[in-house]
Design a protein around this motif. Sequence first.
Motif: not given
Length: 206
Positions: A113, A120, A176
């Motif tokens: 993903t 995700r 992220y």
Amino acid sequence: MATNPPPPAPPGAPGFPGNYPTPTPGRVEPRRGAVALWVLVGVSTIVSITALVLGVIAVGNSAQAPASTPPASEVPASAVPILFDDDADRALCEALPDLMRESTSRRNAFIATPADSPERKAAIPRFKTESEDWANRMQQILAANAEPDRYLTRTLQRYIDDVLLYSQNTYPERPYDRFDDDTWDLAVVDYGGALGRCQQLGIRWQ
């Protein structure tokens, strides 16, 4: 009227050649004895001081000298890490295939993903829970096959820690972080250490 010369002085009388007073031993020897005594005292003092200085130096050196280490022949064999133990490694490798496949499948599905995508972020809580459960089961197998300490146990322990570290540092609410990729890559390297060793013994899971 001629006068007769006086008779010569008898031996031992004053004025007779060779009868002049000479120093007696009682007047010279005491002086020589005193000098010898002082010389002896001086030499003894110097010897005593020298011995004292040497003793202090010896004590200082012994205090500063590092503790001697036993020769290699006296080090217990169990204290020396080893690389390979075919029998122990084979027993550990035989317990790994299912768990290693499970880990590979879960990790590949997770990174499939896109980073920071809703998919995700939604997958993170389950990924963390399953990774921790997997790490617990792996740790039990490793503990049962940990002796002797060797290459396979060390690289496998690193892989377990890498997987857990990656999952523990992943949060749905956090964006992220590219540094997490380094942890992921490190896990891949350590995974290869265990995979390669087990393949040498004829045990495969890929």
